[in-house]
Write a protein that holds these residues in place. Sequence first.
Motif, PDB file in Angstrom:
ATOM      1  N   HIS A 243      -2.227   1.432  24.311  1.00 33.52           N
ATOM      2  CA  HIS A 243      -3.343   2.043  25.039  1.00 33.52           C
ATOM      3  C   HIS A 243      -4.697   1.683  24.451  1.00 33.52           C
ATOM      4  CE1 HIS A 243      -0.262   4.477  27.008  1.00 33.52           C
ATOM      5  NE2 HIS A 243       0.214   4.758  25.802  1.00 33.52           N
ATOM      6  N   ARG A 246      -7.447   0.490  26.954  1.00 29.10           N
ATOM      7  CA  ARG A 246      -7.920   1.564  27.833  1.00 29.10           C
ATOM      8  C   ARG A 246      -8.747   2.579  27.046  1.00 29.10           C
ATOM      9  NH1 ARG A 246     -10.107   3.189  32.461  1.00 29.10           N
ATOM     10  NH2 ARG A 246      -9.294   5.193  33.225  1.00 29.10           N
ATOM     11  N   GLU A 249     -12.099   1.129  26.682  1.00 24.76           N
ATOM     12  CA  GLU A 249     -12.813   1.176  27.963  1.00 24.76           C
ATOM     13  C   GLU A 249     -13.353   2.573  28.231  1.00 24.76           C
ATOM     14  OE1 GLU A 249     -11.974   0.179  32.708  1.00 24.76           O
ATOM     15  OE2 GLU A 249     -10.296   0.485  31.330  1.00 24.76           O
ATOM     16  N   LEU A 250     -12.523   3.596  28.018  1.00 27.37           N
ATOM     17  CA  LEU A 250     -12.958   4.973  28.253  1.00 27.37           C
ATOM     18  C   LEU A 250     -14.092   5.362  27.317  1.00 27.37           C
ATOM     19  CD1 LEU A 250      -9.474   6.690  28.703  1.00 27.37           C
ATOM     20  CD2 LEU A 250     -11.214   6.405  30.485  1.00 27.37           C
ATOM     21  N   GLU A 268     -11.607  -1.982  20.024  1.00 28.24           N
ATOM     22  CA  GLU A 268     -10.251  -2.545  19.997  1.00 28.24           C
ATOM     23  C   GLU A 268      -9.935  -3.133  18.621  1.00 28.24           C
ATOM     24  OE1 GLU A 268      -8.880  -4.928  23.279  1.00 28.24           O
ATOM     25  OE2 GLU A 268     -10.525  -4.226  24.560  1.00 28.24           O
ATOM     26  N   THR A 285      -4.551  12.327  24.466  1.00 32.82           N
ATOM     27  CA  THR A 285      -4.800  11.658  25.741  1.00 32.82           C
ATOM     28  C   THR A 285      -4.619  12.620  26.900  1.00 32.82           C
ATOM     29  OG1 THR A 285      -2.489  10.944  25.983  1.00 32.82           O
ATOM     30  CG2 THR A 285      -3.991   9.465  24.797  1.00 32.82           C
ATOM     31  N   SER A 287      -3.765  12.387  31.104  1.00 31.96           N
ATOM     32  CA  SER A 287      -3.322  11.507  32.199  1.00 31.96           C
ATOM     33  C   SER A 287      -3.367  12.265  33.514  1.00 31.96           C
ATOM     34  CB  SER A 287      -1.903  11.011  31.943  1.00 31.96           C
ATOM     35  OG  SER A 287      -1.846  10.254  30.762  1.00 31.96           O
ATOM     36  N   ASP A 291      -2.201   7.846  35.288  1.00 34.63           N
ATOM     37  CA  ASP A 291      -3.256   7.005  34.736  1.00 34.63           C
ATOM     38  C   ASP A 291      -3.926   7.694  33.560  1.00 34.63           C
ATOM     39  OD1 ASP A 291      -2.842   5.097  36.748  1.00 34.63           O
ATOM     40  OD2 ASP A 291      -4.233   6.121  38.102  1.00 34.63           O
ATOM     41  N   LEU A 292      -4.200   6.942  32.499  1.00 24.83           N
ATOM     42  CA  LEU A 292      -4.918   7.474  31.353  1.00 24.83           C
ATOM     43  C   LEU A 292      -6.388   7.639  31.735  1.00 24.83           C
ATOM     44  CD1 LEU A 292      -4.228   8.165  28.351  1.00 24.83           C
ATOM     45  CD2 LEU A 292      -5.229   5.959  27.760  1.00 24.83           C
ATOM     46  N   SER A 295      -9.293  10.228  26.428  1.00 22.64           N
ATOM     47  CA  SER A 295      -8.695   9.994  25.115  1.00 22.64           C
ATOM     48  C   SER A 295      -9.646  10.440  24.021  1.00 22.64           C
ATOM     49  CB  SER A 295      -8.348   8.513  24.924  1.00 22.64           C
ATOM     50  OG  SER A 295      -9.518   7.704  24.970  1.00 22.64           O
ATOM     51  N   ASP A 313     -12.897   9.323  32.002  1.00 21.79           N
ATOM     52  CA  ASP A 313     -13.168   8.717  33.296  1.00 21.79           C
ATOM     53  C   ASP A 313     -13.720   9.816  34.205  1.00 21.79           C
ATOM     54  OD1 ASP A 313     -13.172   7.500  35.759  1.00 21.79           O
ATOM     55  OD2 ASP A 313     -11.210   6.557  35.514  1.00 21.79           O
TER      56      ASP A 313
END
Length: 419
Positions: A243, A246, A249-250, A268, A285, A287, A291-292, A295, A313
Amino acid sequence: MSGSHRVVVRTGEQLPEMDWARESADFTDAWPYVGPTFLAATERALPEAKPWHTVATRGRGELALLPGYVLTAPPAVDHDPRTYLGWQPPSGDSVCCGVDVAPSVTAQVDALGEDAFFPTLLLGSPLGYRTEIGYNFWTPTLFATMVEQLVPAAFGAGIRSVVAPWVPDRPGNDALTAALDAAGGHTTFWGFEDHIPLAAADWDGHLVGLPKKKRQRVVTDERRVAAAGVTVQRLDGAAIRPHVARIAELTCLNREKNGAGENPAHIETMLAELLDAGADLRAYTGSLDGDLVASCVVLRKGHRLLTKWAGFDYARLGDRSGLYFALVLNAPVRDAYREGLRQVEFGAGAHQAKVLRGCSSRRITTSLVLADAAHRERAYPLLDAFGAARRVAFGDVAAPSRLPLLETAASGSACCSDG
């Protein structure tokens, strides 16, 4: 007849060799963000930052480390010394938890020229937002001795400014800022970081001990998460790896929402390096429909849990899901009680909202030392003005009728250690 060991200070050093196991055992109380493991990961993520550490040793295995990184060209805005004078780059990026400044401030800083600031030596952990000395021994003059050797050596090596952006108000750190001031620097207010001392017997006792309104906010956050249909889960160690992209990204989405920027590759790389090193990471996390969507990555060292990278998100969750506080505050505190820890550290960001849910706070200050004394006379009043505006933004003082050089001040946002 043997005397005490002499303290030896070296500047411009690489990181001392120390893996996570040894750091946890021998460098236990040093904040992880200024420890060799986190910093080694930082150096992989930020190859443009040249290591220039100040190391003090005494006897066998006694170590003090003040991290430093030389930046030869204007870096990301949070790492740029001009930012702490109220300067803003043409891109419009803002310093983490920033305030709005009048355009005249940027013009005044630009008039000093880049050569007044670069190359710059950033003291501390650029991706940990912390300027502090990690140590496993101490003398009353340790911090002053390190700085007394650091600043002249840096200027002798062609460095034009030394910036210590994020010095927390913890015992002993006043000696660090005092030493920087004595070396020709100047110090101002930057913000707050928040934490919860674990004084109750367990999570339930913690809730009962909160004032009624704060307890109601915590309970309401939990109810909102349940009503949103979000599945909350904790992942440990290797379970985080699938993960990582993601999570990065979050986290970047969260920083963008709050007016700050971040490179997902940095996050990352940091996560991969810390996992490879065996650091004690866990991720909370959330979901939704598989979908995640949320986090929060947390690092444990010794008796502390530290929340670090958080992201949400909001397009999927909305702004009032309660998930931020359920993941960033409640879940770590609940687990810390179960594990018998003594402290949960939340860093900067969303300060006022955290206080309303039971957090305690400590001030963070910024110190800046310019090599050119003539530039100091022009720059340090700007540093003072920027600090004054941030004090108002963070609710540290009542707003005066007029803040020189500064426009409206925005409240601190959740953009630093929380993403």
